[in-house]
Design a protein around this motif. Sequence first.
Motif, PDB file in Angstrom:
ATOM      1  N   VAL A 154       6.571  -0.400  -3.280  1.00  0.00           N
ATOM      2  CA  VAL A 154       6.520  -1.680  -3.618  1.00  0.00           C
ATOM      3  C   VAL A 154       7.989  -2.503  -4.279  1.00  0.00           C
ATOM      4  N   ALA A 155       8.605  -1.250  -4.820  1.00  0.00           N
ATOM      5  CA  ALA A 155       9.769  -1.786  -5.331  1.00  0.00           C
ATOM      6  C   ALA A 155      10.723  -2.482  -4.497  1.00  0.00           C
ATOM      7  N   GLY A 156      11.228  -3.543  -5.164  1.00  0.00           N
ATOM      8  CA  GLY A 156      12.235  -4.349  -4.281  1.00  0.00           C
ATOM      9  C   GLY A 156      11.638  -5.289  -3.237  1.00  0.00           C
ATOM     10  N   ALA A 157      10.527  -5.186  -3.079  1.00  0.00           N
ATOM     11  CA  ALA A 157       9.677  -6.167  -1.946  1.00  0.00           C
ATOM     12  C   ALA A 157       9.699  -7.520  -2.465  1.00  0.00           C
ATOM     13  N   ARG A 158       9.923  -8.459  -1.400  1.00  0.00           N
ATOM     14  CA  ARG A 158      10.069  -9.836  -1.826  1.00  0.00           C
ATOM     15  C   ARG A 158       8.446 -10.252  -1.931  1.00  0.00           C
ATOM     16  N   THR A 159       7.643  -9.931  -0.990  1.00  0.00           N
ATOM     17  CA  THR A 159       6.296 -10.210  -1.240  1.00  0.00           C
ATOM     18  C   THR A 159       5.310  -9.054  -0.935  1.00  0.00           C
ATOM     19  N   VAL A 160       4.072  -8.710  -1.626  1.00  0.00           N
ATOM     20  CA  VAL A 160       3.133  -7.729  -1.472  1.00  0.00           C
ATOM     21  C   VAL A 160       1.754  -8.536  -1.005  1.00  0.00           C
ATOM     22  N   PHE A 161       1.058  -7.952  -0.047  1.00  0.00           N
ATOM     23  CA  PHE A 161      -0.154  -8.739   0.306  1.00  0.00           C
ATOM     24  C   PHE A 161      -0.756  -7.328   0.078  1.00  0.00           C
ATOM     25  N   TRP A 162      -1.768  -7.588  -1.235  1.00  0.00           N
ATOM     26  CA  TRP A 162      -2.372  -6.477  -1.728  1.00  0.00           C
ATOM     27  C   TRP A 162      -4.028  -6.871  -1.361  1.00  0.00           C
ATOM     28  N   VAL A 163      -4.412  -5.722  -0.918  1.00  0.00           N
ATOM     29  CA  VAL A 163      -6.036  -5.675  -0.596  1.00  0.00           C
ATOM     30  C   VAL A 163      -6.656  -4.445  -1.347  1.00  0.00           C
ATOM     31  N   ASP A 164      -7.533  -4.612  -2.090  1.00  0.00           N
ATOM     32  CA  ASP A 164      -8.268  -3.547  -2.926  1.00  0.00           C
ATOM     33  C   ASP A 164      -8.858  -2.469  -1.964  1.00  0.00           C
ATOM     34  N   PRO A 165      -8.277  -1.244  -1.981  1.00  0.00           N
ATOM     35  CA  PRO A 165      -9.088  -0.475  -0.996  1.00  0.00           C
ATOM     36  C   PRO A 165     -10.421  -0.023  -1.629  1.00  0.00           C
ATOM     37  N   THR A 166     -10.774  -0.154  -2.919  1.00  0.00           N
ATOM     38  CA  THR A 166     -11.948   0.664  -3.384  1.00  0.00           C
ATOM     39  C   THR A 166     -13.080   0.331  -2.822  1.00  0.00           C
ATOM     40  N   PRO A 167     -13.865   1.333  -2.299  1.00  0.00           N
ATOM     41  CA  PRO A 167     -15.131   0.860  -1.549  1.00  0.00           C
ATOM     42  C   PRO A 167     -15.918   0.658  -2.633  1.00  0.00           C
ATOM     43  N   HIS A 168     -17.354  -0.212  -2.337  1.00  0.00           N
ATOM     44  CA  HIS A 168     -18.036  -0.605  -3.217  1.00  0.00           C
ATOM     45  C   HIS A 168     -18.950   0.383  -3.760  1.00  0.00           C
ATOM     46  N   THR A 169     -19.073   1.682  -3.072  1.00  0.00           N
ATOM     47  CA  THR A 169     -19.723   2.901  -3.387  1.00  0.00           C
ATOM     48  C   THR A 169     -19.157   3.792  -4.236  1.00  0.00           C
ATOM     49  N   THR A 170     -17.654   3.595  -4.730  1.00  0.00           N
ATOM     50  CA  THR A 170     -17.182   4.187  -5.751  1.00  0.00           C
ATOM     51  C   THR A 170     -18.093   4.094  -6.954  1.00  0.00           C
ATOM     52  N   ALA A 171     -17.951   5.573  -7.629  1.00  0.00           N
ATOM     53  CA  ALA A 171     -18.435   5.446  -9.068  1.00  0.00           C
ATOM     54  C   ALA A 171     -17.481   4.626  -9.948  1.00  0.00           C
ATOM     55  N   ASP A 172     -17.858   3.687 -10.859  1.00  0.00           N
ATOM     56  CA  ASP A 172     -17.220   2.813 -11.697  1.00  0.00           C
ATOM     57  C   ASP A 172     -16.289   2.079 -10.934  1.00  0.00           C
ATOM     58  N   PRO A 173     -16.830   1.337  -9.811  1.00  0.00           N
ATOM     59  CA  PRO A 173     -15.994   0.471  -9.056  1.00  0.00           C
ATOM     60  C   PRO A 173     -14.827  -0.421  -9.764  1.00  0.00           C
ATOM     61  N   ILE A 174     -15.438  -1.104 -10.425  1.00  0.00           N
ATOM     62  CA  ILE A 174     -14.364  -2.119 -11.343  1.00  0.00           C
ATOM     63  C   ILE A 174     -13.131  -1.356 -12.079  1.00  0.00           C
ATOM     64  N   GLU A 175     -13.588  -0.323 -12.696  1.00  0.00           N
ATOM     65  CA  GLU A 175     -12.529   0.330 -13.221  1.00  0.00           C
ATOM     66  C   GLU A 175     -11.779   1.173 -12.442  1.00  0.00           C
ATOM     67  N   ALA A 176     -12.082   1.624 -11.123  1.00  0.00           N
ATOM     68  CA  ALA A 176     -11.083   2.284 -10.024  1.00  0.00           C
ATOM     69  C   ALA A 176     -10.411   1.011  -9.577  1.00  0.00           C
ATOM     70  N   SER A 177     -10.696  -0.090  -9.208  1.00  0.00           N
ATOM     71  CA  SER A 177     -10.181  -1.106  -8.670  1.00  0.00           C
ATOM     72  C   SER A 177      -8.896  -1.528  -9.601  1.00  0.00           C
ATOM     73  N   LEU A 178      -9.201  -1.657 -10.803  1.00  0.00           N
ATOM     74  CA  LEU A 178      -8.136  -2.199 -11.931  1.00  0.00           C
ATOM     75  C   LEU A 178      -6.950  -1.177 -11.956  1.00  0.00           C
ATOM     76  N   ARG A 179      -7.515   0.320 -11.849  1.00  0.00           N
ATOM     77  CA  ARG A 179      -6.611   1.459 -12.046  1.00  0.00           C
ATOM     78  C   ARG A 179      -5.423   1.376 -10.950  1.00  0.00           C
ATOM     79  N   THR A 180      -6.279   1.136  -9.650  1.00  0.00           N
ATOM     80  CA  THR A 180      -5.523   1.261  -8.495  1.00  0.00           C
ATOM     81  C   THR A 180      -4.236   0.007  -8.337  1.00  0.00           C
TER      82      THR A 180
END
Length: 291
Positions: free
Chosen positions: A62-88
Amino acid sequence: MTIVVTTPTGHVGSRVVRLLLQAGVRPRVLVRDPARLDEATRARVDVRRGDLTDAGFVREVVAGARTVFWVDPTPHTTADPIEASLRTAAPLVEAARVGDVGRVVLLSSIGAEKRHGGGHIDALAGIEEQLDGTGVDVLHLRCAYFFTNLLFDLEGLSRGVLTTAFDPDHPMPWVDPRDIGDVVAARLLNDTWQGRVVQAVHGPEDLTFHQVARILTEALGHPVRLNPVSDDAARDALRAAGLPPSAVEGIVGMTTGSRDLVPEQPRDLLTTTPTPLSGWAHAHLRPLLER
């Protein structure tokens, strides 16, 4: 103008990539398996192979990008999904904080405005807040309930049963992900917006699950009966499927958190998109059930 697109093979991302290419832009796409891109697309995009959960990979591409379109890839079935999404999302946030990214378009969700009490949606709220703190131009797209969520229960729909733990009488916005892709592409190609922007994508109309069952009955050509279940019944089913407790609560929390939700952005010209559920179901859902 470098535009980075995450999840380019998803329901939204694939539409975004197609529209950017048609606009004459060669996006940089982050993908785990390039083979999932069709050959014509692979030849026209800047493919960066890697995993979005790999912080080093994300930070580098992502370094040097003008714009990034970010979609959280964390499946809802992930253990501790909130923490995983924030970490990603952390390496993207860091790149924005130090000025390595100019703008971010975040695929968020209605309910993120509550900040707490929305299950896994709370992770999107946290990502919104972290991006807001970086000072970059950021657009939060608060999207409605995807039509494609119906694809998770093809077996039930083939038997004429629509099961839900949502309040069956509470109207909620429903949207075709392709229409979200149209909005995303338009925003990615527009360099004039600045600061913090929030835009909802509400689909064409608010629907109760009773109305959805009637629409599906007509579109699919066979009766569809609504089967409302309690939160505890939903928990039991998710546990029986082997999901860890944090994932169960992340999923159930999205349902319970929606019951008193009034979206922050009203339905108007900017938030309403055109594709009706009936047309989508007839074109995309019915063929799958008729196989």
